[in-house]
Scaffold this motif. Sequence first.
Motif, PDB file in Angstrom:
ATOM      1  N   GLY A  47      31.978  70.516   7.922  1.00 40.67           N
ATOM      2  CA  GLY A  47      31.022  69.790   7.097  1.00 40.67           C
ATOM      3  C   GLY A  47      29.988  69.087   7.963  1.00 40.67           C
ATOM      4  O   GLY A  47      29.521  69.610   8.975  1.00 40.67           O
ATOM      5  N   LYS A  48      29.645  67.863   7.571  1.00 36.92           N
ATOM      6  CA  LYS A  48      28.693  67.065   8.357  1.00 36.92           C
ATOM      7  C   LYS A  48      29.356  66.631   9.670  1.00 36.92           C
ATOM      8  O   LYS A  48      30.453  66.071   9.671  1.00 36.92           O
ATOM      9  N   LYS A  49      28.668  66.881  10.758  1.00 39.57           N
ATOM     10  CA  LYS A  49      29.175  66.454  12.070  1.00 39.57           C
ATOM     11  C   LYS A  49      28.579  65.089  12.401  1.00 39.57           C
ATOM     12  O   LYS A  49      27.353  64.931  12.460  1.00 39.57           O
ATOM     13  N   ILE A  50      29.457  64.113  12.612  1.00 44.17           N
ATOM     14  CA  ILE A  50      29.030  62.717  12.761  1.00 44.17           C
ATOM     15  C   ILE A  50      29.562  62.159  14.081  1.00 44.17           C
ATOM     16  O   ILE A  50      30.744  62.317  14.400  1.00 44.17           O
ATOM     17  N   LEU A  51      28.696  61.502  14.829  1.00 41.89           N
ATOM     18  CA  LEU A  51      29.107  60.808  16.048  1.00 41.89           C
ATOM     19  C   LEU A  51      28.862  59.318  15.884  1.00 41.89           C
ATOM     20  O   LEU A  51      27.742  58.890  15.595  1.00 41.89           O
ATOM     21  N   ILE A  52      29.917  58.527  16.066  1.00 43.13           N
ATOM     22  CA  ILE A  52      29.810  57.073  16.083  1.00 43.13           C
ATOM     23  C   ILE A  52      29.888  56.603  17.537  1.00 43.13           C
ATOM     24  O   ILE A  52      30.790  56.998  18.273  1.00 43.13           O
ATOM     25  N   ILE A  53      28.937  55.780  17.934  1.00 40.48           N
ATOM     26  CA  ILE A  53      28.984  55.156  19.259  1.00 40.48           C
ATOM     27  C   ILE A  53      29.320  53.683  19.059  1.00 40.48           C
ATOM     28  O   ILE A  53      28.562  52.934  18.445  1.00 40.48           O
ATOM     29  N   SER A  54      30.482  53.287  19.538  1.00 39.55           N
ATOM     30  CA  SER A  54      30.897  51.878  19.504  1.00 39.55           C
ATOM     31  C   SER A  54      31.729  51.648  20.752  1.00 39.55           C
ATOM     32  O   SER A  54      32.905  51.989  20.811  1.00 39.55           O
ATOM     33  N   LEU A  55      31.097  51.068  21.765  1.00 40.13           N
ATOM     34  CA  LEU A  55      31.682  51.004  23.099  1.00 40.13           C
ATOM     35  C   LEU A  55      32.284  49.650  23.440  1.00 40.13           C
ATOM     36  O   LEU A  55      33.395  49.568  23.965  1.00 40.13           O
ATOM     37  N   ASP A  56      31.530  48.609  23.173  1.00 45.98           N
ATOM     38  CA  ASP A  56      31.789  47.318  23.818  1.00 45.98           C
ATOM     39  C   ASP A  56      32.466  46.304  22.905  1.00 45.98           C
ATOM     40  O   ASP A  56      32.205  46.276  21.700  1.00 45.98           O
ATOM     41  N   ALA A  57      33.307  45.482  23.520  1.00 49.50           N
ATOM     42  CA  ALA A  57      34.043  44.405  22.852  1.00 49.50           C
ATOM     43  C   ALA A  57      35.098  44.999  21.931  1.00 49.50           C
ATOM     44  O   ALA A  57      34.789  45.612  20.914  1.00 49.50           O
ATOM     45  N   GLY A 226      52.646  33.569  14.318  1.00 48.00           N
ATOM     46  CA  GLY A 226      52.206  34.027  15.626  1.00 48.00           C
ATOM     47  C   GLY A 226      51.070  33.178  16.166  1.00 48.00           C
ATOM     48  O   GLY A 226      50.140  32.834  15.430  1.00 48.00           O
ATOM     49  N   PHE A 227      51.136  32.861  17.443  1.00 44.08           N
ATOM     50  CA  PHE A 227      50.059  32.153  18.133  1.00 44.08           C
ATOM     51  C   PHE A 227      49.379  33.125  19.089  1.00 44.08           C
ATOM     52  O   PHE A 227      49.965  33.533  20.094  1.00 44.08           O
ATOM     53  N   ASN A 228      48.165  33.541  18.721  1.00 40.92           N
ATOM     54  CA  ASN A 228      47.351  34.334  19.638  1.00 40.92           C
ATOM     55  C   ASN A 228      46.650  33.346  20.558  1.00 40.92           C
ATOM     56  O   ASN A 228      45.648  32.738  20.187  1.00 40.92           O
ATOM     57  N   THR A 229      47.161  33.192  21.751  1.00 34.23           N
ATOM     58  CA  THR A 229      46.812  32.030  22.572  1.00 34.23           C
ATOM     59  C   THR A 229      45.562  32.196  23.425  1.00 34.23           C
ATOM     60  O   THR A 229      44.997  31.207  23.884  1.00 34.23           O
ATOM     61  N   GLY A 230      45.133  33.427  23.669  1.00 32.58           N
ATOM     62  CA  GLY A 230      44.060  33.623  24.630  1.00 32.58           C
ATOM     63  C   GLY A 230      42.810  34.233  24.033  1.00 32.58           C
ATOM     64  O   GLY A 230      42.610  34.252  22.820  1.00 32.58           O
ATOM     65  N   CYS A 231      41.980  34.742  24.915  1.00 27.70           N
ATOM     66  CA  CYS A 231      40.721  35.385  24.518  1.00 27.70           C
ATOM     67  C   CYS A 231      40.189  36.152  25.719  1.00 27.70           C
ATOM     68  O   CYS A 231      40.747  36.094  26.816  1.00 27.70           O
ATOM     69  N   SER A 232      39.095  36.844  25.501  1.00 26.15           N
ATOM     70  CA  SER A 232      38.463  37.596  26.573  1.00 26.15           C
ATOM     71  C   SER A 232      37.969  36.659  27.677  1.00 26.15           C
ATOM     72  O   SER A 232      37.525  35.537  27.413  1.00 26.15           O
ATOM     73  N   ASN A 233      38.030  37.140  28.906  1.00 27.61           N
ATOM     74  CA  ASN A 233      37.511  36.349  30.028  1.00 27.61           C
ATOM     75  C   ASN A 233      35.995  36.219  29.976  1.00 27.61           C
ATOM     76  O   ASN A 233      35.419  35.371  30.654  1.00 27.61           O
ATOM     77  N   LEU A 234      35.357  37.076  29.169  1.00 28.49           N
ATOM     78  CA  LEU A 234      33.899  37.024  29.058  1.00 28.49           C
ATOM     79  C   LEU A 234      33.437  35.711  28.427  1.00 28.49           C
ATOM     80  O   LEU A 234      32.423  35.133  28.824  1.00 28.49           O
ATOM     81  N   PHE A 235      34.204  35.250  27.423  1.00 25.52           N
ATOM     82  CA  PHE A 235      33.921  33.957  26.774  1.00 25.52           C
ATOM     83  C   PHE A 235      35.210  33.134  26.795  1.00 25.52           C
ATOM     84  O   PHE A 235      35.950  33.090  25.811  1.00 25.52           O
ATOM     85  N   LYS A 361      28.458  30.733  27.393  1.00 28.32           N
ATOM     86  CA  LYS A 361      29.646  30.985  28.203  1.00 28.32           C
ATOM     87  C   LYS A 361      30.116  29.711  28.901  1.00 28.32           C
ATOM     88  O   LYS A 361      31.304  29.559  29.200  1.00 28.32           O
ATOM     89  N   VAL A 362      29.167  28.822  29.173  1.00 28.56           N
ATOM     90  CA  VAL A 362      29.478  27.537  29.790  1.00 28.56           C
ATOM     91  C   VAL A 362      28.996  26.446  28.856  1.00 28.56           C
ATOM     92  O   VAL A 362      27.838  26.452  28.432  1.00 28.56           O
ATOM     93  N   CYS A 363      29.872  25.500  28.519  1.00 29.22           N
ATOM     94  CA  CYS A 363      29.527  24.457  27.560  1.00 29.22           C
ATOM     95  C   CYS A 363      28.930  23.235  28.269  1.00 29.22           C
ATOM     96  O   CYS A 363      29.543  22.694  29.196  1.00 29.22           O
ATOM     97  N   PRO A 364      27.750  22.765  27.823  1.00 29.84           N
ATOM     98  CA  PRO A 364      27.157  21.566  28.404  1.00 29.84           C
ATOM     99  C   PRO A 364      27.627  20.284  27.713  1.00 29.84           C
ATOM    100  O   PRO A 364      27.216  19.189  28.095  1.00 29.84           O
ATOM    101  N   ASN A 365      28.483  20.431  26.688  1.00 30.56           N
ATOM    102  CA  ASN A 365      28.856  19.279  25.858  1.00 30.56           C
ATOM    103  C   ASN A 365      30.349  18.994  25.852  1.00 30.56           C
ATOM    104  O   ASN A 365      30.910  18.549  24.852  1.00 30.56           O
ATOM    105  N   ASN A 366      31.016  19.274  26.966  1.00 35.88           N
ATOM    106  CA  ASN A 366      32.432  18.929  27.132  1.00 35.88           C
ATOM    107  C   ASN A 366      33.333  19.550  26.056  1.00 35.88           C
ATOM    108  O   ASN A 366      34.333  18.950  25.637  1.00 35.88           O
ATOM    109  N   LEU A 367      32.942  20.738  25.601  1.00 35.73           N
ATOM    110  CA  LEU A 367      33.776  21.503  24.664  1.00 35.73           C
ATOM    111  C   LEU A 367      34.173  20.682  23.434  1.00 35.73           C
ATOM    112  O   LEU A 367      35.346  20.640  23.029  1.00 35.73           O
ATOM    113  N   GLU A 368      33.191  20.049  22.833  1.00 37.47           N
ATOM    114  CA  GLU A 368      33.453  19.248  21.630  1.00 37.47           C
ATOM    115  C   GLU A 368      34.067  20.086  20.517  1.00 37.47           C
ATOM    116  O   GLU A 368      34.909  19.597  19.757  1.00 37.47           O
TER     117      GLU A 368
END
Length: 396
Positions: A47-57, A226-235, A361-368
């Motif tokens: 049928g229809k040939k479809i390409l999805i590009i979803s790379l990041d995050a 469940g406690f998902n305690t972390g996050c990506s190192n990017l943020f 990525k860096v907070c100037p407001n002491n992570l309020e």
Amino acid sequence: MQNDLINNLKIPDCKFYSGYKPCFPGYDCLKDGCKMELSGDTSHRMGKKILIISLDALGNVLLNTSVLHALKRKYPVSTVHWLTMKNAAPILSNNDFIDKIFVWDDDDKLILSGMKYDVLLNGDKSFYACAFAGKVKADEKFGFVLNDNGKIIPVNDAAMYNYNMGIDDELKFRKNLKSGSQIIHETFELEYRKDEYVFSFSAEEKDFIEKYKEQIKYDRSYLYVGFNTGCSNLFPNKKMTVEQHVKLINDLAQTSEFKILLLGGKEDTERNLKIHESLDKDIQNKVIYTPTNLGLRNGACFMDVCDVVITGDSFGMHLAIALKKYVIAWFGLSCWNEIELYNCGEKLIPTGLECAPCWNKVCPNNLECIDMIDLDRIASIVRKYALVKPLFTNKN
């Protein structure tokens, strides 16, 4: 004359025909015709040939699976290919909507460069994704490409809102009320019906989950939190402090009907260990410390045990949404309106904090925004959910 054989070659319109070996041992599709077609099975048709590009995050890749329902409604007879990063490919495994996963490496990009699609969908606004989208041969393109000056541009009018979200802070941070799922549907000109993410376990993974439940003596009469305690190192500022986790876990663990699980990936190993060691001694034995080094798919298996997942805006949050858990998500630097919980969770928003959201990525407001997380409210939400858990369990 010398090309008569080539000109008369009838390649089967079949997803499974490779031209390299028989689809079925001992059967010649070229000579005898497509075996599936002859049997009346139409699921093989390209049928229809479809390409999805979803790379990041990772979270974004998982969120983008929500378009697959609408894609199949628009193109019921179709072949869907998905190009993603190698570390994101496991997210798409066992997905019945996707016929083939390509990873971002030289071999797969070379194969894709030799193919032609009916439809290309690129929702990524990165230079390399847009550059590649521009090179792919396709009759129709939706989303984003690069122009001749190397600038990211929308390729269809419907992508303009998504495009403006990237360059207009007032729209993104203050005015937008659309979820990310709705925005990507509109970008691809697909009907939005609030379709959910698509994440499926294999039979082996389902067996792994059941065996793990036996190992931890799972009892459905308890509420598994469940406690998902972390996050990506990017943020790195999309997670609570260790002290906040400890305080909240010590509080919730006082309720005998609750079972607490620590969840996370390999980047969270030391953090989870520190959280566990900082808990009150009588609480430590009540907390289930799930392995963090067994990969994304096994991490999803551990999360599937949970009824409730407490999380910041991270891949773990998106995974909990995909697994249809009751999600208690707190926000600070990221945009809460872009997250759809599908009526199965609550958001904690830093009301009145002018700097949020910011995506800094860096907070100037002491992570309020982190300091403002209302731990008592989270505990209250968990306790209220425990009272109505049967309603959600029956719904899912």
